[in-house]
Design a protein around this motif. Structure first.
Motif, PDB file in Angstrom:
ATOM      1  N   THR A 144       0.856  -1.184   0.000  1.00 41.09           N
ATOM      2  CA  THR A 144       0.000   0.000   0.000  1.00 41.09           C
ATOM      3  C   THR A 144       0.890   1.232   0.000  1.00 41.09           C
ATOM      4  OG1 THR A 144      -1.778  -1.116   1.190  1.00 41.09           O
ATOM      5  CG2 THR A 144      -1.787   1.280   1.226  1.00 41.09           C
TER       6      THR A 144
ATOM      7  N   SER B 241      -3.900   6.768  -1.989  1.00 36.14           N
ATOM      8  CA  SER B 241      -3.479   5.430  -1.610  1.00 36.14           C
ATOM      9  C   SER B 241      -3.618   4.534  -2.832  1.00 36.14           C
ATOM     10  CB  SER B 241      -4.339   4.902  -0.464  1.00 36.14           C
ATOM     11  OG  SER B 241      -3.984   3.568  -0.152  1.00 36.14           O
ATOM     12  N   GLN B 242      -2.581   3.732  -3.091  1.00 40.52           N
ATOM     13  CA  GLN B 242      -2.601   2.836  -4.240  1.00 40.52           C
ATOM     14  C   GLN B 242      -1.805   1.575  -3.902  1.00 40.52           C
ATOM     15  OE1 GLN B 242      -3.878   1.429  -6.693  1.00 40.52           O
ATOM     16  NE2 GLN B 242      -3.587   2.862  -8.382  1.00 40.52           N
ATOM     17  N   THR B 243      -2.272   0.463  -4.398  1.00 43.61           N
ATOM     18  CA  THR B 243      -1.569  -0.798  -4.197  1.00 43.61           C
ATOM     19  C   THR B 243      -0.593  -1.034  -5.340  1.00 43.61           C
ATOM     20  OG1 THR B 243      -3.446  -1.744  -3.021  1.00 43.61           O
ATOM     21  CG2 THR B 243      -1.825  -3.274  -3.881  1.00 43.61           C
TER      22      THR B 243
ATOM     23  N   SER C 170      -6.760  -3.999   6.426  1.00 46.61           N
ATOM     24  CA  SER C 170      -7.872  -3.529   5.608  1.00 46.61           C
ATOM     25  C   SER C 170      -8.252  -2.086   5.923  1.00 46.61           C
ATOM     26  CB  SER C 170      -9.086  -4.438   5.807  1.00 46.61           C
ATOM     27  OG  SER C 170      -9.504  -4.401   7.164  1.00 46.61           O
TER      28      SER C 170
ATOM     29  N   THR D 154      -6.767   5.184   5.745  1.00 47.30           N
ATOM     30  CA  THR D 154      -6.449   4.369   4.571  1.00 47.30           C
ATOM     31  C   THR D 154      -7.194   3.052   4.648  1.00 47.30           C
ATOM     32  OG1 THR D 154      -4.517   3.419   5.661  1.00 47.30           O
ATOM     33  CG2 THR D 154      -4.164   5.393   4.332  1.00 47.30           C
TER      34      THR D 154
ATOM     35  N   ARG E 110      -8.093  -0.826   2.283  1.00 46.32           N
ATOM     36  CA  ARG E 110      -7.881  -1.707   1.149  1.00 46.32           C
ATOM     37  C   ARG E 110      -8.891  -2.843   1.229  1.00 46.32           C
ATOM     38  NH1 ARG E 110      -2.012  -3.993   1.554  1.00 46.32           N
ATOM     39  NH2 ARG E 110      -2.746  -5.169  -0.268  1.00 46.32           N
TER      40      ARG E 110
ATOM     41  N   THR F  96      -8.350   0.293  -2.918  1.00 41.63           N
ATOM     42  CA  THR F  96      -7.761   1.083  -1.834  1.00 41.63           C
ATOM     43  C   THR F  96      -8.243   2.522  -1.901  1.00 41.63           C
ATOM     44  OG1 THR F  96      -5.807   1.809  -3.050  1.00 41.63           O
ATOM     45  CG2 THR F  96      -5.680  -0.337  -1.974  1.00 41.63           C
TER      46      THR F  96
END
Length: 670
Positions: A502, A542-544, A583, A600, A602, A636
């Protein structure tokens, strides 16, 4: 209750007791003076035999004493005020010790007969007098007022009963009473004529009251705008002493109603017994019966420590129960041989319920146990072991990255308990530490030595890598902290190939697109696909990013703009299985009202809208505005939520869908 440091060196108990006794006996018999005065107009004088009983076991004395008292006016309304001028001759009791400037309050009780019955008290102001050893004491003449009963009618004769002298010695107030036993007689007559107003009423508790506790009083028909003053009297109405109340919140409202309470003095000043509580407002007064009964233990004394071990500098709480109330409780450290470490000693008075609580500083590494006694009585000694441990203070700043003026969580272990931690920002090598660079802190240390809380670097802090310093009780620790208006945090920051990381960004351009790539050691891009994300209106995203390339050493985030901002965060590829990411997370999970929390998540539905709200302990939404965000294609999201409502107990994220996913994390308003 506050604790005091005892003087260095533990005094012999018997010597200490003799000193108190001598001081008390020397000044408790001050009931008269030898100043010769011109006769007062219309003054009545008698020279009866008095019997004086000294407190603190100092004995008794009998002999003649002069009572010269002048009462004015000659005629007064029922319930009216009489002024008395009093001059007492030398008391048969004398002083055995010379003292200077001793606070002394004289008083005399007069019995009424004829047009009124009962007892009234004339009390003079507190004065400081010198006490020569073995010589007569010069008690100056004094004056005071008292009220006659509202039902008085006709001539009232006043006869002295006793005089009472109250002295303050060695931190306590002592009373010496000299009763007239023979040769007494009246000293004057005042006539009550006219009509009286309605008498005031007074209601006091019917159940026994403990010394050092508040007594609720009420009544009606009091003088509007007057100041009510409580005092405690003997059951015959004499011996009234305002000093037997330590404080008062009594007041009279616009309807003449008396409300409030008065706190009794300590048990040494107010012995068990039956009394009359009297309230006077300068124009009216009334009495009501009151029983005083101090706490009596119903079991053996017991003590406990908030912590059985800790490093030097720890402040532990020592508590006890089933002690006599208002007694000095002495707490001191002992070494392994049982010898007293005098410099560690503190003392405090027990509460009205027989308990006590005192903060004890672990200031000596030789401490092996802690001892408690009640009033230096060896029969009350109780000892419990304590282990001094080595200092092992640790410190961590969580993500170790924060914006200037932002809040970050701090934790640690092995800190001295009971001490308030102080934070400072230092250069990366630990030098040049400056507390002014920390604009806010909620750091605290629990009884088990756990450090928790948040710190806020000042908004003026330049971008850079710093060392956060925390100091408490002689212990100190450092941890790295990066302060920057723009930064990236990876969760996790290491893992095997295939790890879904993340990537959380803060401080980027609003609504800009950022690209995320893996980097090799030489700065070139790895084989992993580029990921992109649109930044939110709060500058966060936020990015995976899945790390498959074994040669990855960092992840880079770049705005897709002219002269874009670029931030890099290290990632370590390890052997092993792919960990499961959280999560839902809050950073920080606590802080004062106004804290900006990074939220944050996910595992949410891609492209769904998520709504984040604050929640009370009952689960209701707080007054803080909700924040929404569109979830990315990887499930996310990241956003900033400002906690302003002090009732906040948790932060909740909910998908805006039928049967949408809801998650929640606790948030502590500190």
């Amino acid at each position: 209750m506050f604790a005091h440091r005892r003087p260095t060196g533990r005094p012999d108990r018997s010597a200490w007791r003799r000193a108190v006794a001598l001081g008390a006996g020397a000044v408790l018999a001050w009931t008269g003076g030898t100043v010769a005065l011109a006769p007062l107009a219309h003054a009545g004088t008698v020279t009866p035999t008095v019997h004086c009983v000294l407190p603190a076991g100092q004995g008794e004395a009998t002999g003649p004493q002069v009572f010269s008292i002048d009462l004015t006016p000659d005629v007064v309304d029922p319930g009216g005020k009489i002024h008395a001028k009093v001059d007492l001759g030398p008391s048969p009791a004398t002083s055995g010790l010379s003292l200077n400037n001793v606070p002394t309050t004289p008083s005399v009780d007069l019995a009424m007969s004829g047009g009124a019955t009962g007892t009234v008290t004339v009390t003079g102001p507190e004065v400081n007098i010198n006490v020569p050893s073995g010589q007569s004491i010069d008690m100056p003449p004094f004056e005071g007022d008292f009220l006659i009963p509202a039902n008085a009618s006709g001539p009232i004769t006043f006869t002295p009963l006793r005089n009472v002298t109250r002295t303050k010695v060695l931190g306590s107030t002592y009373s010496t009473t000299c009763e007239i036993t023979a040769g007494g007689g009246p000293i004057g007559t005042v006539t009550a004529e006219g009509s009286a107003g309605q008498p005031a009423t007074l209601i006091a508790p019917t159940t026994p009251a403990r010394p050092s506790t508040s007594v609720t009083l009420s009544g009606s028909r009091w003088t509007v705008g007057a100041t009510p003053v409580p005092s405690l009297c003997a059951t015959d109405g004499g011996g009234c002493d305002a000093g037997k109340f330590a404080s008062s919140s009594l007041a009279i409202n616009a309807s003449g109603q008396l409300t409030g309470s008065a706190q009794l003095a300590q048990s040494g000043t107010v012995p068990d017994g039956s009394y009359l509580v009297k309230v006077g407002d300068g124009t009216k007064e009334a009495t009501a019966p009151l029983t005083v009964r101090a706490f009596v233990p119903d079991g053996p004394r017991a003590i406990a420590l908030s912590r059985g071990s800790g490093p030097v500098g720890s402040v532990i709480t020592v508590t006890g129960s089933d002690y006599y109330q208002d007694r000095w409780i002495n707490t001191v450290g002992l070494d392994a041989s049982g010898a007293t470490l005098d410099d560690t000693a503190v003392y405090v008075k027990s509460f009205p319920d027989g308990t006590f609580s005192v903060d004890f500083t672990v200031s000596d590494p030789a401490i092996a146990s802690i001892q408690v006694d009640e009033g230096n009585d060896p029969a009350t000694l109780l000892t419990t072991p304590f282990t001094v441990t080595e200092a092992t203070a640790t410190l961590s700043a969580g993500a170790a990255k924060v914006k200037p003026g932002g809040t970050i969580s701090v934790s640690g272990d092995g800190w001295p308990s009971g001490v308030t931690p102080a934070a400072a920002l230092c250069a990366a090598d630990g030098s040049g530490c400056d507390p002014a660079r920390i604009s806010g802190s909620t750091l605290r240390i629990a009884a088990d030595g756990t450090l928790t809380g948040t710190v806020t670097p000042a908004k003026s802090t330049p971008r850079g890598v710093y060392a956060l310093q925390v100091t408490a009780g002689g212990q100190q620790a450092l941890t790295q902290l990066s302060v920057a208006p723009t930064f990236v945090v990876l969760t996790p920051a290491s893992g095997p190939r295939g790890t879904a990381v993340t990537v959380l960004g803060q401080g980027f351009a609003k609504v800009a697109t950022v690209s995320i790539v893996g980097l090799r050691a030489n700065g070139s891009q790895t084989s992993d696909p580029v990921r992109t994300k649109v930044v939110g209106l709060d500058g966060a995203f936020s990015q995976t990013f899945t790390v498959n390339a074994a040669d990855t050493v960092a992840l880079r985030v770049r705005e897709v703009l002219v002269n874009p901002r670029t931030e890099t965060a290290a990632f370590t590829v390890q052997d092993g299985t792919v960990p499961t990411g959280a999560s839902f997370a809050l950073s920080p999970p606590e802080g004062p009202p106004g804290t900006v929390v990074q939220v944050t998540g996910r595992g949410f539905a891609p492209v769904a809208t998520v709504s984040v709200t604050g929640r009370t302990a009952e689960g209701k939404q707080t007054s803080d505005s909700y924040v929404t965000r569109v979830i990315g294609l990887d499930g996310t999201f990241a956003l900033n939520f400002t906690v302003r409502d002090p009732a906040t107990k948790a932060i909740r994220a909910c998908e805006v869908l039928v049967n949408g996913k809801t998650v929640q994390q606790l948030f502590t308003v500190s």
